[in-house]
Design a protein around this motif. Structure first.
Motif, PDB file in Angstrom:
ATOM      1  N   GLY A 226       0.917  -1.243  -0.021  1.00  0.00           N
ATOM      2  CA  GLY A 226       0.010  -0.063  -0.088  1.00  0.00           C
ATOM      3  C   GLY A 226       0.685   1.292  -0.116  1.00  0.00           C
TER       4      GLY A 226
ATOM      5  N   GLY B 280      -2.932   6.007   0.029  1.00  0.00           N
ATOM      6  CA  GLY B 280      -2.047   4.748   0.317  1.00  0.00           C
ATOM      7  C   GLY B 280      -2.666   4.094   1.283  1.00  0.00           C
TER       8      GLY B 280
ATOM      9  N   ARG C  27      -5.028   2.775  -1.162  1.00  0.00           N
ATOM     10  CA  ARG C  27      -4.032   2.498  -2.323  1.00  0.00           C
ATOM     11  C   ARG C  27      -4.491   2.417  -3.824  1.00  0.00           C
ATOM     12  NH1 ARG C  27      -1.708   2.748  -6.309  1.00  0.00           N
ATOM     13  NH2 ARG C  27       0.697   2.591  -6.669  1.00  0.00           N
TER      14      ARG C  27
END
Length: 398
Positions: free
Chosen positions: A319, A358, A362
């Motif tokens: 991620g 993220g 993500r």
């Protein structure tokens, strides 16, 4: 009935019985107009099939210029053209059809310039065309009689709606963080100048295309590695012209690191407990950018809903966040859990905004609906002469 109807059997008999076979054949032929100075010549397609030559223009005496060595031009005798550049067709014969015309494909020649001619199937010609990159300058030279325009009423209403939706920095989704006005004016000016200098050099801005030649509604430059829209993959050299992407400037690297630190502070009050630090790092992991995609959207620019998913599987699994900087005109940004734009959330990204997605966000879908004209800070335009439009930098780790 015509008066000569009753004489028609006699006429037919006289034609059929008029002398030897050669004379009868001559009588049956359709004769050309005797007043024409130069009678047409009818070519047998079967005889010309394997000739492999270009058809001359009989009247002008000219031939197509600079025919490509690998192209095969054949005359059919079917169509008469006034243009000296004759129409070109490519015959595709299959074994089952034994070379008949069922699979013949007619095409119009593709003209690269006033002297060269190539067919659509000529891959070498298409590769030569693809290497012709036009330099795009995001900061063209200033003119002395420049006039500054105030934002339109539509732009003012859209900006007002943006402030109502998002008055300050916030967490939009877990791992999706908006930092309003995070880049100060000096940062913005320096980023624009660096991007301009890199953009007019090797590997600079160009207008990429997808399959079938459809152009993207933006200009793109890649730093670190090149992302190729045709293959949706990264490459060390830009395949369209062999240029090596410029490196990411150290200033950009430092800004990304500081931006991620500030994004983590957004969770300071929201997360409690002894493992608070680990949870924050799970939401906003460390990321050291090896790639930066710089896009410039003109006023008609847009980008459909998509995911940034072409990085390595390890990067996606962890991620590692994408960091996005917006500079210039504002833009309507949409995001959601799927590709359906009707259910997507909308915010307006203004000049200086930073967006991070993220961790659990993500793989969020996102896109640009429109660019809001004349919304860039006037001081930024005065110091950089940035074109009307939006400059966007997205950083990610391969």
């Amino acid at each position: 009935m015509a008066d000569d109807t009753e004489n028609s059997p006699e006429i037919s008999s006289s034609i059929l019985n008029a002398g030897p076979a050669a004379q009868r054949h001559d009588n049956l032929r359709i004769k050309p107009n005797p007043s024409v100075v130069e009678n047409p010549v009818f070519l047998n397609l079967q005889q010309q099939r394997h000739a492999g030559v270009a058809v001359e223009n009989i009247h002008s005496g000219r031939k197509p210029k600079a025919l490509h060595s690998k192209s095969l031009f054949r005359g059919t005798g079917r169509v008469q053209h006034d243009d000296p550049f004759e129409s070109v067709f490519e015959e595709k014969y299959s074994e089952e059809n034994n070379g008949n015309l069922a699979n013949t494909k007619w095409m119009t020649p593709k003209i690269k310039d006033n002297s060269n001619l190539c067919s659509f199937d000529d891959e070498d010609c298409l590769q030569d065309e693809s290497k012709e990159i036009t330099v795009f300058d995001i900061c063209p030279p200033q003119t002395s009689n420049r006039v500054s325009l105030s934002p339109s009423i539509l732009a003012q209403k859209q900006a007002e709606r943006s402030r109502k939706m998002e008055d300050s920095s916030s967490v939009l989704m877990p791992g999706l963080i908006l930092l309003k006005g995070w880049l100060n004016q000096n940062n913005q000016v320096e980023i624009v100048k660096r991007c301009r200098d890199l953009g007019v050099g090797p590997g600079g801005f160009y207008q990429p295309s997808y399959n079938y030649g459809n152009r993207m509604h933006l200009y793109m430059m890649c730093l670190g590695m090149h992302w190729e829209p045709l293959t949706k993959s990264y490459e060390m050299k830009r395949s369209i012209d062999g240029a090596t992407p410029p490196s990411i400037p150290p200033l950009f690297q430092d800004l990304v690191a500081n931006c991620l630190d500030d994004a983590r502070h957004m969770y300071e009050d929201a997360i409690k407990g002894p493992d608070k630090g680990r949870k924050i790092m799970d939401l906003v992991p460390e990321m050291h950018p090896s790639i930066c995609i710089v896009n410039f959207y003109e006023r008609s620019g847009r980008l459909g809903m998509h995911q940034d998913k072409d990085e390595s599987q390890e990067s996606l699994r962890q991620g590692l966040p994408v960091v996005s900087f917006s500079i210039g005109d504002s833009a309507e940004f949409i995001y959601g859990l799927d590709r359906d734009e009707s259910s997507a959330q909308t915010i307006v990204l203004e000049s200086g905004d930073a967006l991070i997605f993220g961790g659990p966000s993500r793989m969020v879908y996102h896109g640009i609906v429109s660019v809001i004209p004349r919304t860039a800070p006037s001081s930024l335009i005065e110091k950089t002469n940035l074109r009307p439009g939006r400059l966007n930098l997205t950083f990610r780790q391969m």
